[in-house]
Design an enzyme around this catalytic site. Sequence first.
Site, PDB file in Angstrom:
ATOM      1  N   THR A   1       1.740 -36.290 -18.359  1.00 30.22           N
ATOM      2  CA  THR A   1       1.607 -37.694 -17.965  1.00 30.22           C
ATOM      3  C   THR A   1       2.068 -37.921 -16.526  1.00 30.22           C
ATOM      4  OG1 THR A   1       1.838 -38.501 -20.237  1.00 30.22           O
ATOM      5  CG2 THR A   1       2.371 -40.047 -18.476  1.00 30.22           C
TER       6      THR A   1
ATOM      7  N   SER B   1      -6.982 -41.150 -20.976  1.00 24.79           N
ATOM      8  CA  SER B   1      -5.592 -40.912 -21.329  1.00 24.79           C
ATOM      9  C   SER B   1      -5.171 -39.646 -20.595  1.00 24.79           C
ATOM     10  CB  SER B   1      -5.447 -40.706 -22.842  1.00 24.79           C
ATOM     11  OG  SER B   1      -4.218 -40.104 -23.171  1.00 24.79           O
ATOM     12  N   THR B   2      -3.895 -39.471 -20.410  1.00 22.33           N
ATOM     13  CA  THR B   2      -3.430 -38.172 -19.912  1.00 22.33           C
ATOM     14  C   THR B   2      -3.968 -37.052 -20.777  1.00 22.33           C
ATOM     15  OG1 THR B   2      -1.387 -39.011 -18.922  1.00 22.33           O
ATOM     16  CG2 THR B   2      -1.375 -36.715 -19.632  1.00 22.33           C
ATOM     17  N   ASN B   3      -4.108 -37.347 -22.075  1.00 22.58           N
ATOM     18  CA  ASN B   3      -4.426 -36.296 -23.033  1.00 22.58           C
ATOM     19  C   ASN B   3      -5.861 -35.796 -22.957  1.00 22.58           C
ATOM     20  OD1 ASN B   3      -1.864 -36.904 -23.756  1.00 22.58           O
ATOM     21  ND2 ASN B   3      -2.389 -37.891 -25.699  1.00 22.58           N
TER      22      ASN B   3
ATOM     23  N   THR C   1      -2.593  15.642 -18.867  1.00 20.95           N
ATOM     24  CA  THR C   1      -2.330  14.811 -20.038  1.00 20.95           C
ATOM     25  C   THR C   1      -0.863  14.962 -20.386  1.00 20.95           C
ATOM     26  OG1 THR C   1      -2.963  16.629 -21.520  1.00 20.95           O
ATOM     27  CG2 THR C   1      -4.680  15.029 -20.934  1.00 20.95           C
TER      28      THR C   1
ATOM     29  N   SER D   1      13.166   3.148   4.390  1.00 23.34           N
ATOM     30  CA  SER D   1      14.594   3.201   4.116  1.00 23.34           C
ATOM     31  C   SER D   1      15.389   2.760   5.331  1.00 23.34           C
ATOM     32  CB  SER D   1      15.004   4.626   3.725  1.00 23.34           C
ATOM     33  OG  SER D   1      16.410   4.739   3.601  1.00 23.34           O
ATOM     34  N   SER D   2      16.525   2.145   5.051  1.00 22.74           N
ATOM     35  CA  SER D   2      17.436   1.762   6.125  1.00 22.74           C
ATOM     36  C   SER D   2      18.401   2.884   6.476  1.00 22.74           C
ATOM     37  CB  SER D   2      18.217   0.510   5.712  1.00 22.74           C
ATOM     38  OG  SER D   2      19.007   0.795   4.560  1.00 22.74           O
TER      39      SER D   2
END
Length: 464
Positions: free
Chosen positions: A101, A140-142, A187, A318-319
């Site tokens: 709504t 309606s909202t619905n 596999t 990577s840091s």
Amino acid sequence: MTTRTEHDLLGDKDVPADAYWGVHTARARENFPITGVPIAVYPHLVVALAAVKAAAARANAELGLLPPQIAKAIDEACAEIRAGALRDQFVVDVIQGGAGTSTNMNANEVIANRALELLGHAKGDYAHLHPNEHVNLSQSTNDAYPTAVNIATITAVRELAEAMTGLQQAFADKADEFSGVLKMGRTQLQDAVPMTLGQEFGTYAVMLGEDRLRLEEAVTLLHEVNLGATAIGTGLNTAPGYAAAACRHLVEVTGLPLQTSPDLVEATQDCGAFVHLSGVLKRIAVKLSKICNDLRLLSSGPRAGFNEINLPPVQAGSSIMPGKINPVVPEVVNQVAFEVIGNDVTVTMAAEAGQLQLNAFEPIILHSLGASITHLTAACHVLADRCVSGITANPVVTRGYVENSIGLATALNPAIGYAAATEIAMEALATGRGVAELVLERKLIPAERLEEMLRPENLAHPRG
């Protein structure tokens, strides 16, 4: 900040004078500070809401329920919104109580106030054009909100299907490029039998194509709408012929082949189409995640992993570790997949929680589906453009795995039998020697025939 005073059943309330939304939206903003994400984050929904309101205004005018000048102003305001205007005025939180709504009233108020301006009146001067009496007439909202959700989802799914097509083509192109690259199939992460890298990538293209078809099938269910149902599906407060007229005008506005549900009571309470679509989105997410798992595994290394393919380096990994490159694009797609799988649970529970003639939880269904579709679309684009299109193969590595794998013995079963092939495989595993070398040493197969049997095209495409 200057304000204007508006009134609803709870009394008077001040709203910003320059806001196109009104008292109902203002209360919703106070009641639902949940995510901080406004419905404007889903532009397809805003456009769909405007389309529904335009179609309703046209139908009401056609049936003599709405004065032509008011209908025209509403229609023009909706056209502006559909073209991208006033997007920032759709401010209620995406997660809200009330079965949507607040979203419906946000749209009604924005459209009403812009239409008032077009008629030469001030915002909030609802005596001339009212959000409920005129913009929401015969609705309606619905029925208005679920219809808008359907339309928004259809539009978003089209974009996802296009993104999947692009990713499918990217894998198909790589399948052609790698058609001659021999490698070991596996596999359960163990050596199996030879194949080509092209076959492996071609499988990904086929998987995406199949899922795209399932997506297109699922979204067809959303073309059935309940506009005209009003509160519970009985069509209370609508004129005879309104539902058909509103749907006809909605088709004209959206260009979509929409149809009025044959049973509006059922359509107003049933969220089955959303559950079905969410399941397909989960299927897509699972497949994409599996593909990205494979890409990460095949590119692992480069010195201590499979190293069969190279993903394009897009950023430092990577840091602390110099030269490290990580598979960040497949990783982000994996995370999108995890989110979509979680969203499917949310959609399932929200659909199950509906009671009697209405499901009050469509806002969270919209939010979950919207996030899943939007993020999957972006993930497909990123995976295609920033990863798959730049993948290269390491044919020397893949060929070496084939020549050194005991799985090669499987290809010799028809010539030397399972028992002999097993002995060869076990000796190769124990000694580190190659299967072909041991076969020749034991004179089990003539060299010329063995060479023919181990040609890449015969290993990957056996003719019997």
